[in-house]
Design a protein around this motif. Structure first.
Motif, PDB file in Angstrom:
ATOM      1  N   ARG A 130      50.047 -27.245  -6.582  1.00 31.14           N
ATOM      2  CA  ARG A 130      50.839 -28.314  -7.196  1.00 31.14           C
ATOM      3  C   ARG A 130      52.239 -28.384  -6.577  1.00 31.14           C
ATOM      4  O   ARG A 130      52.766 -29.472  -6.329  1.00 31.14           O
ATOM      5  N   VAL A 131      52.841 -27.221  -6.334  1.00 29.61           N
ATOM      6  CA  VAL A 131      54.169 -27.186  -5.708  1.00 29.61           C
ATOM      7  C   VAL A 131      54.093 -27.787  -4.293  1.00 29.61           C
ATOM      8  O   VAL A 131      54.950 -28.579  -3.886  1.00 29.61           O
ATOM      9  N   ARG A 133      51.966 -29.964  -3.163  1.00 26.26           N
ATOM     10  CA  ARG A 133      51.790 -31.410  -3.267  1.00 26.26           C
ATOM     11  C   ARG A 133      53.085 -32.109  -3.623  1.00 26.26           C
ATOM     12  O   ARG A 133      53.388 -33.184  -3.120  1.00 26.26           O
ATOM     13  N   GLY A 134      53.876 -31.483  -4.501  1.00 22.37           N
ATOM     14  CA  GLY A 134      55.173 -32.057  -4.872  1.00 22.37           C
ATOM     15  C   GLY A 134      56.124 -32.098  -3.706  1.00 22.37           C
ATOM     16  O   GLY A 134      56.866 -33.067  -3.529  1.00 22.37           O
ATOM     17  N   GLN A 137      55.287 -34.921  -1.312  1.00 28.31           N
ATOM     18  CA  GLN A 137      55.632 -36.250  -1.787  1.00 28.31           C
ATOM     19  C   GLN A 137      57.121 -36.564  -1.617  1.00 28.31           C
ATOM     20  O   GLN A 137      57.530 -37.710  -1.753  1.00 28.31           O
TER      21      GLN A 137
END
Length: 138
Positions: A130-131, A133-134, A137
């Motif tokens: 998740r990190v 992917r953040g 972005q």
């Protein structure tokens, strides 16, 4: 057996090399943290952090984050076996009956401990994914 007949390392084993290394590297840290903590507990915080790194690393690869986290957790959870046998030793020193109950409890405790380590690693891998992917972005 000749050298030409040796089994080849599968592509999956090569691609999970980082997960394997991080799982093995978390073992001495887990032992050290558990020895210096108060009480008779084992801490899987190093396995969680290894899982975060694994999730971050495998974010851009075709390897499943869960599979990488599973490998890291299984290897990182090996101190569970040491801890359970330490409890077994204490059980035999207390009494015969307590020792027998402890022996019956050993397989359950090992499976439970490894399951907790795998859960910590897979959750850590999901956080690392998740990190990553953040950051992508941004």
């Amino acid at each position: 057996m000749e050298l030409t007949q040796l089994p080849k390392i599968s592509e999956t084993d090569q691609s999970l090399r980082i997960a394997t290394i991080l799982g093995i590297c978390s073992v001495p840290v887990t032992v050290a943290v558990s020895l210096f903590s108060s009480g008779n507990v084992i801490s899987f915080t190093p396995v969680l952090f290894a899982g975060v790194i694994v999730g971050y690393h495998y974010n851009r690869t075709p390897i499943s984050i869960g599979r990488a986290g599973l490998r890291t957790g299984l290897l990182g959870g090996l101190p569970t076996i040491w801890h359970v046998f330490e409890i077994l030793e204490d059980g035999w020193s207390a009494s015969f009956e307590y020792g027998v109950l402890t022996v019956l409890f050993v397989p359950v405790a090992i499976v439970f401990g490894l399951s907790v380590a795998v859960l910590a690693s897979v959750v850590g891998a999901a956080i690392g994914d998740r990190v990553a992917r953040g950051i992508d972005q941004l």
